[in-house]
Design a protein around this motif. Sequence first.
Motif, PDB file in Angstrom:
ATOM      1  N   SER A 144       0.730  -1.098  -0.049  1.00  0.00           N
ATOM      2  CA  SER A 144       0.200   0.015   0.183  1.00  0.00           C
ATOM      3  C   SER A 144       0.914   1.277   0.054  1.00  0.00           C
ATOM      4  CB  SER A 144      -0.913  -0.220   1.291  1.00  0.00           C
ATOM      5  OG  SER A 144      -0.309  -0.222   2.320  1.00  0.00           O
TER       6      SER A 144
ATOM      7  N   LEU B  52       2.124   4.586  -3.375  1.00  0.00           N
ATOM      8  CA  LEU B  52       2.297   5.845  -3.168  1.00  0.00           C
ATOM      9  C   LEU B  52       3.192   6.289  -4.508  1.00  0.00           C
ATOM     10  CD1 LEU B  52       2.157   6.317   0.480  1.00  0.00           C
ATOM     11  CD2 LEU B  52       0.325   6.706  -1.130  1.00  0.00           C
TER      12      LEU B  52
ATOM     13  N   MET C  62       1.660   7.440  -7.917  1.00  0.00           N
ATOM     14  CA  MET C  62       0.883   8.586  -7.467  1.00  0.00           C
ATOM     15  C   MET C  62       1.768   9.959  -7.496  1.00  0.00           C
ATOM     16  SD  MET C  62      -1.704   9.442  -4.553  1.00  0.00           S
ATOM     17  CE  MET C  62      -0.730  10.129  -3.390  1.00  0.00           C
TER      18      MET C  62
ATOM     19  N   LEU D 153       1.839  13.449  -9.683  1.00  0.00           N
ATOM     20  CA  LEU D 153       1.824  14.686  -9.014  1.00  0.00           C
ATOM     21  C   LEU D 153       2.960  15.669  -9.330  1.00  0.00           C
ATOM     22  CD1 LEU D 153       0.238  13.993  -5.616  1.00  0.00           C
ATOM     23  CD2 LEU D 153      -0.918  14.983  -7.441  1.00  0.00           C
TER      24      LEU D 153
ATOM     25  N   LEU E  35      -3.991  10.214 -12.347  1.00  0.00           N
ATOM     26  CA  LEU E  35      -4.004  10.139 -10.946  1.00  0.00           C
ATOM     27  C   LEU E  35      -5.267   9.524 -10.337  1.00  0.00           C
ATOM     28  CD1 LEU E  35      -2.612  11.935  -8.339  1.00  0.00           C
ATOM     29  CD2 LEU E  35      -4.285  13.745  -8.926  1.00  0.00           C
ATOM     30  N   VAL E  36      -6.466   9.704 -11.039  1.00  0.00           N
ATOM     31  CA  VAL E  36      -7.611   8.900 -10.387  1.00  0.00           C
ATOM     32  C   VAL E  36      -7.378   7.220 -10.321  1.00  0.00           C
ATOM     33  CG1 VAL E  36      -9.822   8.378 -10.778  1.00  0.00           C
ATOM     34  CG2 VAL E  36      -9.320  10.582 -11.048  1.00  0.00           C
TER      35      VAL E  36
ATOM     36  N   ILE F 115      -4.811   6.661  -7.411  1.00  0.00           N
ATOM     37  CA  ILE F 115      -5.564   6.621  -6.179  1.00  0.00           C
ATOM     38  C   ILE F 115      -6.367   5.782  -5.840  1.00  0.00           C
ATOM     39  CG2 ILE F 115      -7.148   8.168  -4.998  1.00  0.00           C
ATOM     40  CD1 ILE F 115      -5.981  10.926  -6.250  1.00  0.00           C
ATOM     41  N   SER F 116      -7.241   5.236  -6.967  1.00  0.00           N
ATOM     42  CA  SER F 116      -8.171   4.085  -6.844  1.00  0.00           C
ATOM     43  C   SER F 116      -7.320   3.009  -6.296  1.00  0.00           C
ATOM     44  CB  SER F 116      -8.818   3.873  -8.043  1.00  0.00           C
ATOM     45  OG  SER F 116      -9.670   5.043  -8.294  1.00  0.00           O
TER      46      SER F 116
ATOM     47  N   VAL G 219      -4.461   3.024  -4.614  1.00  0.00           N
ATOM     48  CA  VAL G 219      -4.024   3.132  -3.280  1.00  0.00           C
ATOM     49  C   VAL G 219      -5.001   2.542  -2.337  1.00  0.00           C
ATOM     50  CG1 VAL G 219      -3.250   4.818  -1.655  1.00  0.00           C
ATOM     51  CG2 VAL G 219      -2.226   4.770  -3.898  1.00  0.00           C
ATOM     52  N   ILE G 220      -6.330   3.148  -2.637  1.00  0.00           N
ATOM     53  CA  ILE G 220      -7.483   3.183  -1.921  1.00  0.00           C
ATOM     54  C   ILE G 220      -7.916   1.592  -1.709  1.00  0.00           C
ATOM     55  CG2 ILE G 220     -10.081   3.321  -1.621  1.00  0.00           C
ATOM     56  CD1 ILE G 220      -9.497   6.382  -2.899  1.00  0.00           C
TER      57      ILE G 220
END
Length: 607
Positions: free
Chosen positions: A35, A39, A42, A46, A89-90, A93-94, A96-97
């Motif tokens: 997890s 990052l 991501m 960024l 990015l989405v 992030i998905s 990571v979630i």
Amino acid sequence: MDYFKKILRFAKPYSKYGYLNIFFNILYALFSALSFVALIPMLDVLFKESDRMYEKPEYTGISSAKDYLQDTLNYQVTQVAGDDQMIALVLVISLVIILFLLKNFFNYAAMYFITYLRNGVLRDVRDAMYKKITELPVSFFTEKRKGDVIARITSDVLEIQHSFLSILELIVREPLTILFTIIVMFGISTKLTLFVFIFIPISGMLISRIGKSLKKQSDRVQEEQGHFLSIIEETLGGLRVIKAFNAESRFNERFNDSTHRFFNFSNTLLNRQNLASPTSEFLGILVIGILLWFGGKMVLVDRTLDASSFIAYMGLAYNILTPAKSISKASYGVKKGNAAAERVLEILETENTISDAANAIHKDTFEKGITLENVSFGYAEDPVLAHFTLDIPKGTSVALVGQSGSGKSTIANLVTRFYDVNHGAIRIDGTDIRNLSLKSLRSLMGIVTQDSILFNDTVANNIKLGKQDATMEEIIEAAKIANAYDFIMDLPQQFETNIGDAGGKLSGGQKQRLSIARAVLKNPPIMILDEATSALDTESEKLVQTALENMMKNRTSIVIAHRLSTIQNADKIVVMQKGKIVEQGTHDELLQAKNMYKKLVDMQSFD
């Protein structure tokens, strides 16, 4: 660890829950590391540091595994998002979630299954302790405080669950979390990870020094808890006497002294235990601070590490702190649990000196009589009986009389085998009672003690204690013989009335008559009456005495009595003094002899 292994044997019936816990802990540890790795892409998106991957990367070996995995992830993102950074990015992030969601789901699943194991072991240890307590001889509890035994079966067993069994949660999850995290950290930067390992042994050494005296402090806390529980038990049992003698202040002082010692011991123990977590966290943050300096130098000066990898690396480094804190805290728990386990195992491993012989005989009938052959016995160092010999033929009643301390009640304790003789033997129908099974021996006997032992239950359940399948008609008949029927019928719910703790809702005479009814219902061939009528008023005594005499017809009875008027019709009266028989015979024969029995009769007549 010996104590830990002995407690772990209780976990065997729940091994499937243990294996499921291990399985989900492995997944938790793996996703805990992954997890944070997620990052990196991501952060790359960024900071616009990642190059788009339009060609699928090729695996070239373990040395380039990190780059291969990162390029593969970038390639997959590029395939879906193209050049649109927000879509990329989405997606990241998905990912990571989802990884964090799976990590927490696996954590819950692991905790779910370990709960059944922990509570199962807690239940089984308590059951085993209670079973052991009921099996241990009466002599064991003359040397142990009741409150201390209660403390062991309650708080000590609970301490085992909180300390030892919490290790089962940590033994796989936390070490694996650290292991997987370190593997990933090595993958990101070998140089930085080796730098971390210089400081870990120093931290471990400082933490271990704090916990060395925890077991000793924990011993003191648990012993003191047993002590004040004993005071509570004594206070509740003797509240009338305490109030009657205005002794409340003395008992308050005793209790306050004990709780004050408990307060001091607990403060010392908890302060040392609480020092573990902040110490380990401070040392961890110290390592993080050094990492920030050393890693920042690698990013800003040496340019040997990219910023996104370094930020993820710091997250991984901090991810080690939580399991490391848990492991250090668990090590203190082990020391506390060690003390509790030692006290629990002391009960469980106590040898039962009053137990069935290897080839114990099961005896259902009583045919000839009871013989005490040259019996000697003493409680600890105090001799009570010396070379005592007595023959009790079947169908006869033998009364034991004498001054207090002459050994009368000891005879009852030995015949029922609450204690074993030191020398000599007690035989039933020629068989040493030590060769009979305890269950069959005691099934031949009914006993009414000087103290009415009743339980917090209904009248009917107290009477049928020795005959669980008794009908209501049999219970009523037994109550009538014991002259208890009339007062029972006056109770609010009659035979279904709850009599309270130790029969506290009844008078002394009523309690004794229920005890007699219980013995009558059992209807054994051998009856032992230890001051059975001592708590009765004169009218009830005469009524119950008549009932007992009817019950004792054609039955072997051992009657212990201070009131000599109750044993005049005994077939044989044995006069005892300092553990020896000084004379024996019928009531008339002993009166004519004008010796000790005559003196006892005269003294009671004068009274």
